[in-house]
Scaffold this active site. Sequence first.
Site, short mmCIF file in Angstrom:
data_model
loop_
_atom_site.label_atom_id
_atom_site.label_comp_id
_atom_site.label_asym_id
_atom_site.label_seq_id
_atom_site.Cartn_x
_atom_site.Cartn_y
_atom_site.Cartn_z
N HIS A 54 0.84 -1.21 0.00
CA HIS A 54 0.00 0.00 0.00
C HIS A 54 0.87 1.25 0.00
O HIS A 54 1.61 1.50 0.96
CB HIS A 54 -0.91 0.01 1.23
N GLN A 59 2.72 11.31 -1.40
CA GLN A 59 2.72 11.79 -0.02
C GLN A 59 4.11 11.79 0.61
O GLN A 59 4.34 12.44 1.63
CB GLN A 59 1.72 10.98 0.82
N ARG A 81 -5.31 15.49 6.62
CA ARG A 81 -5.82 15.32 5.27
C ARG A 81 -6.02 16.67 4.58
O ARG A 81 -5.76 16.81 3.39
CB ARG A 81 -7.14 14.53 5.33
N HIS A 207 -11.96 3.45 -3.44
CA HIS A 207 -11.16 4.11 -2.40
C HIS A 207 -11.55 3.71 -0.98
O HIS A 207 -10.71 3.32 -0.17
CB HIS A 207 -11.25 5.64 -2.55
N HIS A 232 -9.51 0.99 1.30
CA HIS A 232 -9.34 1.43 2.69
C HIS A 232 -10.59 1.02 3.47
O HIS A 232 -11.70 1.23 3.00
CB HIS A 232 -9.25 2.96 2.77
N HIS A 269 -5.72 -1.08 6.47
CA HIS A 269 -5.78 -0.55 7.84
C HIS A 269 -6.57 -1.46 8.77
O HIS A 269 -5.99 -2.13 9.61
CB HIS A 269 -6.33 0.88 7.90
N ASP A 320 2.08 3.21 2.87
CA ASP A 320 0.99 4.18 2.82
C ASP A 320 1.44 5.62 2.55
O ASP A 320 1.70 5.98 1.42
CB ASP A 320 0.18 4.07 4.13
#
Length: 455
Positions: A54, A59, A81, A207, A232, A269, A320
């Site tokens: 993942h 990011q 976020r 998503h 997710h 997660h 992630d």
Amino acid sequence: MQVIHAKQALTKSGWKHDLEVAIGADGRIESVGSFSRTPTHRAAILLPAPVNLHSHSFQRAMAGLTEARGPYPRDSFWSWRLLMYKFLDQLTPDDIEAIAGLVFMEMLEAGYGAVAEFHYLHHDVGGVPYDNLTELSERIVAAAQTAGIGLTLLPVLYQYGGCDLRSLGGGQQRFGNDPERFLRLHADAAAVIARGVSDNVIGIAPHSLRAVDPAGLNTILSQAKSGPIHMHLAEQVAEVEEVLSYHGLRPVEWLLKNYAVDARWCLIHCTQMTESETNALAHTGAVAGLCSITESSLGDGIFNCPTYLDAGGQFGFGSDSNIQIALFEELKTLEYSQRLRDLSRAVLATPERSTGRVLFDAAATGGAQAGGRDNGRIELGAQADLIGLDDDNEWLCNRQGDAALDSLIFGGGGQNCIRDVWSAGRHVVKEGRHFRRDEIVRKYKQTMKRLETAI
Ligand code: ZN
């Protein structure tokens, strides 16, 4: 042909000593046996290189930019976020490729053999599609090719800003597609993957239950008949409450009640599950995609690993947000989270396997399943995704078997022991350095200098 002589190697049937592993021209393991040829490479320890299951590569460029207190009563995943959305509005296709190149290089240097990129950044600022709908998917593929990492590309369907079907907010518009346009994008991305290196894989990623409605989910699942499905699920308390209020069930309950979740699925997660959800998810054969460092960074919660393992659940690891790309550290962080919650030690160890062995076996097996990749084991015919390590140093000091794995994961210097990494036979890390490190870092630094002035 590449021939590796390993003093010890972790194979499908356990630790072996003095093992010869030959890699064929097709990037697969061509033979496994005792020493019989002149080696081209030597390793003190040879391990399968797991899939990083993942990643949102862009990011990585935000690492370290979200650690100050914002103007909120309490900083959380949701305030993080908002900063992430603001940041991504600066990114051009060149930036996205440069950042992904660095991420994939760092993953290889950390011992990952491949990556499942959960790719949701599709359009230009404001949600305007590029002339080429798959512009950014192609940038991810190009970055993977430059780095030489195996890629499972997961184009993401992102329709709404929440379960109430509100339209996407400013920062989210670059992600948005309706199911019809998404299917076009996915078909084009699949064609790009098919033209690329042969070990690349295409999957699909709704998503989350916040961003996709049941009709959208049904449409894309009916088109994607094969390949991995990632989503997710149950990451945050507020997300569980939102799904509960709109669908009448908690996220894991709702998904398992309405869909035939099986081994194609990887649920990312799952840090907010009840005991019964944990058992139910384990029994599906799906992989729980754990991202322990990011989950710690974002304050997501702690995965219920002992219950999940007792029920026979599969899990693997991803990085992630890529705030830190470190395979051994990622594994350690999961075990330490369990210890802090349970006031206990060696929580995941079994009578037969040490903590590090349980973690590493899960990373290799769960990663392969989640990535739809034929790797994760040193065995004839498997994809040659391999890590070669040195043990003549202060971190390993010639340790053997599971004790060597435990030392790599818990001793703090594991990454320094990595000398060689192969991805589908591509020898991309030599003497601990990626073969294109200088070029990739130069491009990344140019991007970061430009972003610094743009933010
Ligand atoms: Zn994610």
